[in-house]
Scaffold this motif. Structure first.
Motif, PDB file in Angstrom:
ATOM      1  N   VAL A  49       0.842  -1.013  -0.087  1.00 35.88           N
ATOM      2  CA  VAL A  49       0.034   0.138   0.087  1.00 35.88           C
ATOM      3  C   VAL A  49       0.983   1.202   0.048  1.00 35.88           C
ATOM      4  O   VAL A  49       0.621   2.323  -0.622  1.00 35.88           O
ATOM      5  CB  VAL A  49      -1.029   0.106   1.379  1.00 35.88           C
ATOM      6  N   LYS A  84      -0.254   6.939   3.301  1.00 37.20           N
ATOM      7  CA  LYS A  84      -0.988   5.647   3.658  1.00 37.20           C
ATOM      8  C   LYS A  84      -2.253   5.847   4.220  1.00 37.20           C
ATOM      9  O   LYS A  84      -3.288   5.292   3.921  1.00 37.20           O
ATOM     10  CB  LYS A  84       0.174   4.725   4.300  1.00 37.20           C
ATOM     11  N   LYS A  88      -4.760  -3.701   3.193  1.00 41.52           N
ATOM     12  CA  LYS A  88      -4.536  -4.145   1.785  1.00 41.52           C
ATOM     13  C   LYS A  88      -5.610  -5.205   1.353  1.00 41.52           C
ATOM     14  O   LYS A  88      -5.929  -5.164   0.031  1.00 41.52           O
ATOM     15  CB  LYS A  88      -2.966  -4.712   1.587  1.00 41.52           C
TER      16      LYS A  88
END
Length: 189
Positions: free
Chosen positions: A23, A34, A44
């Motif tokens: 990610v 993130k 994810k």
């Protein structure tokens, strides 16, 4: 933003592999944190599921003759195989990469493959084929086999060979088909 994340995840997951892309890579590619990515996709696994769900395009059944639609599936394969970025079926790739039977990717992959099989079956039923279920499964296996063979051999003409095989299966099931036009074929050694 959600669409930008999915566009980027699609390109990276399909192009490089789900396991190879974190990610943090997806977020960096977009230019977001993130944390921002996690505001849209809490994990994810959620991003992987959304990526695969987005690729589950249903094939419509049109007014075109059913046999023409079935054979057209192999013409679509030929176009996909001609793309230099072809890396196989994203659903099979995800299942193989993740390797966890209970992962959401497996459910999505099964659903996708089943919807394609049912598409073939419904067209075959319109043609009044005696064993529409069985022939639909054979056609779906033919598509999957062509994809695998293309990955191994790297020869886009595999789609034409698969289409020829589909013609044989349809003819054996009693479906009258128009005469086939000769096609130029490449042979890779």
């Amino acid at each position: 933003m959600r669409e930008r994340i999915l566009d980027t995840a699609d390109r990276l997951f399909y192009g490089r592999g789900i396991r190879a892309v974190g990610v943090d890579t997806v977020a960096a590619e977009i230019g977001i944190s993130k944390r921002t990515l996690y505001n849209y996709f809490p994990s994810k696994d959620a991003l992987i599921a959304a990526y695969l769900e987005r690729r589950c395009n249903r094939l419509p059944i049109t007014d075109a003759p059913p046999a023409e639609q079935i054979l057209g599936a192999f013409d679509r394969l030929a176009r996909v195989f001609a793309d230099q970025g072809f890396r196989g079926c994203p659903f099979v790739n995800a299942v193989a990469e993740i390797g966890e039977p209970d992962h959401e990717a497996n459910r999505i992959a099964i659903e996708f493959k089943e919807q394609r099989r049912l598409w073939f079956r419904d067209l075959l039923r319109r043609l009044k084929v005696r064993d529409a279920e069985g022939l639909a499964a054979q056609l779906q296996m033919l598509v999957d086999g062509a994809i695998a063979t293309m990955l191994v051999r790297g020869d886009p003409a595999i789609a034409d060979t698969a289409k020829d095989t589909a013609r044989v299966l349809l003819t054996a099931a009693g479906i009258g088909l128009p005469k086939q036009r000769p096609m130029a074929r490449s042979v890779r050694r």
